[in-house]
Design an enzyme around this catalytic site. Structure first.
Site, short mmCIF file in Angstrom:
data_model
loop_
_atom_site.label_atom_id
_atom_site.label_comp_id
_atom_site.label_asym_id
_atom_site.label_seq_id
_atom_site.Cartn_x
_atom_site.Cartn_y
_atom_site.Cartn_z
CD GLN A 159 14.48 27.81 10.23
OE1 GLN A 159 14.67 27.90 9.22
NE2 GLN A 159 13.06 28.25 10.99
CD GLU A 211 16.10 31.85 16.32
OE1 GLU A 211 16.13 30.49 16.76
OE2 GLU A 211 15.45 32.47 15.27
CE LYS A 246 8.19 31.14 15.77
NZ LYS A 246 8.45 30.06 14.57
NE ARG A 251 8.49 34.52 13.88
CZ ARG A 251 7.46 33.95 13.04
NH1 ARG A 251 6.28 35.11 13.57
NH2 ARG A 251 7.70 33.75 12.16
CB SER A 252 15.40 34.89 13.16
OG SER A 252 14.15 35.13 12.01
#
Length: 431
Positions: free
Chosen positions: A168, A210, A343, A372-373
């Site tokens: 990812q 991102e 997170k 976070r995205s």
């Protein structure tokens, strides 16, 4: 004299960086001081994360509205916390946790509790005329402040991109520098250099959620190769100035006990085979950190991965630990991983986030504070990283103001504090 009593709490629906609704909360004090914070939102989420409450009404925002969470703040949380002292962060958070009463905050919504929890910290810091990072440091008696090493996501695959790359995130960590400002400059230069490397090869240079590039590369190793070319082109040395880091987000390609890499011609691996594949990449390339190398439920595989790589590189649990102190404790007991991604919307309050950070630190695990995205202009994580001396921060690429707002806040903090930049000291095996 502080007028620290909370007199009002208000929430509203705002938009995040993906154009989806999220929640913003204001905590207002007797003195007139206002603390404000926004909840972020993830795309690839761990199954044990605290619940982000969405309305599910398909006629509004395709079901992603957060009016219910907003209403929970404006009614239940308002009733619960108005009249309390804003300086009692732990008590405020515990009241929300107790009222919610569920394991995953599904009654109030972790997006509602988090926005209020952070807004309260902002208000308390402002009331004491302290920068937020200093207020956070004072909450746990953190006397040393450090500037974090940024983990910069410059190339995307997996759930963050529409391409054939399985892993990812491909990241760079500028470790060989003496200040955060210099490290940030190096990262930005590599980012621009990568754009020109991709352009030369006729590859797409549009950016993902991102801010990283998501070109249609043929394999995971090709993604590593183009980044190494970009580092070389800027005149930095991979392996000393700049290290590589991966986020496999393996849960996204773990099916029926096998790891299936579509980008590698649908090759399937058992847990141990995939761990060995990752160890092979580490041997071949200057990789210092791997996040979510195996599936969140594959504790046996994680144990094997830790046994072969745990003394060489950083093995970060994100979906594995979901910022949850109870799950992290299991990891510590079973010697699984050696680092935790933090997170705060995975757990839903500042207090529980600090619990996870300090539990990790007490047991020799490194801590990486993460965005976070789906983000907003809120830069609280920058202050959290410095105020807990976390050591690392992961907040995306070197473009998009939802990412850059965190880097810019870190530049301001460095200027103010002259705090030491961790650099190579943060990692095992780096001198």
């Amino acid at each position: 004299m502080f007028m620290s009593q909370i007199v009002d709490i208000r929430a509203r629906e705002i938009l995040d960086s993906r154009g989806n609704p999220t929640i913003e909360a204001d905590v207002i004090l007797e003195s007139g001081v206002v603390g404000r914070a926004c909840a972020p939102s993830g795309a690839s989420t761990g199954s044990r994360e605290a619940l982000e409450l969405r309305d599910g009404d398909k006629s509004r925002y395709l079901g992603k509205g957060v009016r219910t969470a907003v209403q929970n703040v404006n009614s239940s949380i308002h009733e619960l916390l108005v009249g309390q002292s804003v300086f009692e962060q732990k008590a405020l958070d515990e009241k929300m946790i107790a009222f919610d009463g569920t394991e995953n905050k599904s009654k109030l919504g972790a997006n509602a509790t988090l926005a209020v929890s952070l807004a309260a910290a902002h208000a308390a810091a402002a009331e004491q005329k302290l920068p937020l990072f200093q207020y956070i440091a004072n909450l746990r008696g953190q006397t040393t402040l450090t500037m974090p090493v940024p983990m910069m996501n410059i190339l995307n695959g997996g759930a963050h991109a529409d391409n054939t790359v399985d892993i990812q995130e491909f990241m760079i960590e500028p470790v060989g520098f003496t200040s955060f400002a210099e490290a940030l400059r190096a990262g930005a230069e590599v980012f621009h250099s990568l754009k020109s490397v991709l352009k030369k090869q006729g590859l797409n240079t549009a950016v993902g959620d991102e801010g990283g590039f998501a070109p249609n590369l043929r394999s995971n190793e090709e993604a590593i190769t183009v980044i190494l070319q970009a580092i070389e082109q800027t005149g930095y040395k991979a392996g000393s100035d700049i290290m590589l880091a991966l986020d496999c987000a393996s849960s996204e390609f773990y099916k029926n006990g096998q790891y299936i890499l579509e980008g590698e011609g649908n090759k399937s691996f058992t847990s141990n085979q995939f761990a060995d594949y990752l160890a092979g990449l580490v041997k071949q390339y200057p990789i210092i950190s791997i996040e979510d190398g195996l599936d969140e439920s594959d504790w046996e595989g994680w144990s094997y991965l830790t046994s072969i790589l745990g003394d060489k590189i950083q093995l970060v649990g994100d979906d594995l630990f979901v910022t949850n102190p109870k799950i992290l404790q299991r990891g510590i007991d079973e010697k699984v991983g050696n680092s935790i991604l933090i997170k705060y919307n995975q757990i839903g309050t500042l207090t529980e986030t600090l619990d996870a950070i300090y539990l990790a630190k007490a047991n020799g695990y490194t801590t990486v504070i993460s965005h976070r995205s789906g983000e907003t202009e809120d830069s609280t994580i920058a202050d959290l990283a410095v105020g807990t001396a976390a050591g690392q921060i992961k907040t995306g690429s070197l473009c998009r103001s939802d990412r850059v707002s965190k880097y810019n806040q870190l530049l301001r903090i460095e200027e103010l504090t002259k705090a030491v930049y961790r650099g190579k000291a943060e990692f095992k095996g780096l001198k």
